[in-house]
Design an enzyme around this catalytic site. Structure first.
Site, PDB file in Angstrom:
ATOM      1  N   HIS A 191      -3.557  -5.284   2.018  1.00  0.00           N
ATOM      2  CA  HIS A 191      -3.159  -4.956   3.379  1.00  0.00           C
ATOM      3  C   HIS A 191      -3.226  -6.105   4.355  1.00  0.00           C
ATOM      4  O   HIS A 191      -3.817  -7.128   4.064  1.00  0.00           O
ATOM      5  CB  HIS A 191      -4.165  -3.950   3.912  1.00  0.00           C
ATOM      6  CG  HIS A 191      -3.629  -2.589   3.903  1.00  0.00           C
ATOM      7  ND1 HIS A 191      -2.433  -2.266   4.446  1.00  0.00           N
ATOM      8  CD2 HIS A 191      -4.140  -1.449   3.413  1.00  0.00           C
ATOM      9  CE1 HIS A 191      -2.236  -0.981   4.305  1.00  0.00           C
ATOM     10  NE2 HIS A 191      -3.250  -0.467   3.673  1.00  0.00           N
ATOM     11  N   CYS A 249       0.805  -1.222   0.000  1.00  0.00           N
ATOM     12  CA  CYS A 249       0.000   0.000   0.000  1.00  0.00           C
ATOM     13  C   CYS A 249       0.841   1.278   0.000  1.00  0.00           C
ATOM     14  O   CYS A 249       1.429   1.596  -1.015  1.00  0.00           O
ATOM     15  CB  CYS A 249      -1.001  -0.035   1.131  1.00  0.00           C
ATOM     16  SG  CYS A 249      -2.417   1.009   0.785  1.00  0.00           S
TER      17      CYS A 249
HETATM   18  N1  GLN Z   1      -2.087   6.876   2.069  1.00  0.00           N
HETATM   19  C1  GLN Z   1      -2.190   6.028   0.923  1.00  0.00           C
HETATM   20  C2  GLN Z   1      -3.540   6.098   0.219  1.00  0.00           C
HETATM   21  O1  GLN Z   1      -4.523   6.420   0.800  1.00  0.00           O
HETATM   22  C3  GLN Z   1      -1.869   4.625   1.308  1.00  0.00           C
HETATM   23  C4  GLN Z   1      -2.834   4.125   2.326  1.00  0.00           C
HETATM   24  C5  GLN Z   1      -2.493   2.856   2.911  1.00  0.00           C
HETATM   25  O2  GLN Z   1      -1.301   2.454   3.076  1.00  0.00           O
HETATM   26  N2  GLN Z   1      -3.567   2.198   3.307  1.00  0.00           N
HETATM   27  O3  GLN Z   1      -3.586   5.824  -0.965  1.00  0.00           O
END
Ligand code: GLN
Length: 238
Positions: free
Chosen positions: A189, A93
């Protein structure tokens, strides 16, 4: 055989318990008699990539990514040499976005590591749901969960998988993640590796091969993981 796993910046990049992926790698090594250890590098620590076999870069909020991108400048060259030399990386992510050239948010530009030719732009709304992929790295479908505001464009690079259910890289291309050399970048995730043990074994195998040459991993009993996987695929693909 021995493996060293480097966990980059668990103090800033650890959304959804991404460190569970490390527990899975450690356990699958231990079950096979492979000696594995993990070194956690906080944002002020010096990272010695020459000692590492697998690197994990987890997810983070936009704010944390902004903080991390300052630290990344210091390790960029060594990290690039590691990647070009076949070092294994799992980037999840926010970590996946940071592999690329930049992540453009409504509040500013987060500069990436430029290790893989990709970029991310914040879109309208977040892409949040379970997700299922068909990946060349796994014989079973890959199951996971995604939650991201960024839309990632990977150009001519190989995707990690084809989306069977969910949004993926940008919600339109039909693809998710990226594979570049021994780097896997993905929006999936949380317990990605416990849910997809074949991906864990792929990473272990690549890391061992880089160090020791050809290696055959002994099979493990993944009956429960297979059942959980089939349950999710049935539930979402009906
Ligand atoms: N901040 C990034 C986004 O919203 C990654 C988010 C995350 O790692 N869940 O795209």
């Amino acid at each position: 055989m021995k493996l060293t796993i480097g966990h980059l910046y668990p103090d800033l990049l650890n959304l959804y318990g991404d460190r569970g992926n490390i527990a899975c790698l450690m356990k699958r090594c231990a079950w096979r008699g492979i000696e594995a250890r993990t070194i956690g590098y906080e944002s002020e620590d010096r990272v010695d990539f020459s000692t590492l076999d697998i690197v994990l870069l987890g997810g983070g909020s936009d704010r944390e990514q902004m903080l991390v991108c300052e630290k990344l400048k210091k390790i960029r060259r060594d990290f690039q040499a590691y990647v070009e030399g076949g070092g294994v990386v799992l980037a999840v992510c926010g970590g996946y976005q940071l592999l690329g050239r930049y992540y453009k948010t409504k509040d500013g530009l987060i500069k990436g590591l430029e290790l893989v030719d990709l970029y991310t732009e914040q879109g309208d709304g977040r892409l949040i749901d379970n997700i299922i992929l068909d990946s060349p790295l796994c014989e079973m479908p890959v199951v996971g969960f995604e939650n991201h505001g960024g839309r990632t464009y990977i150009g001519e690079n190989r995707p990690f998988g084809k989306v069977l259910y969910g949004s993926g890289n940008d919600g339109r291309s039909g693809y998710e993640g990226v594979i570049y050399k021994n780097v896997v970048g993905t929006y999936l995730h949380g317990p990605l590796l416990p849910k997809n043990p074949q991906l864990a074994d792929y990473l272990i195998q690549k890391a061992l091969e880089r160090k020791y040459g050809s290696v055959t991993l002994s099979p493990l009993d993944d009956t429960q993981e297979r059942e959980a996987n089939a349950y999710m695929v049935n539930r979402l693909m009906k």
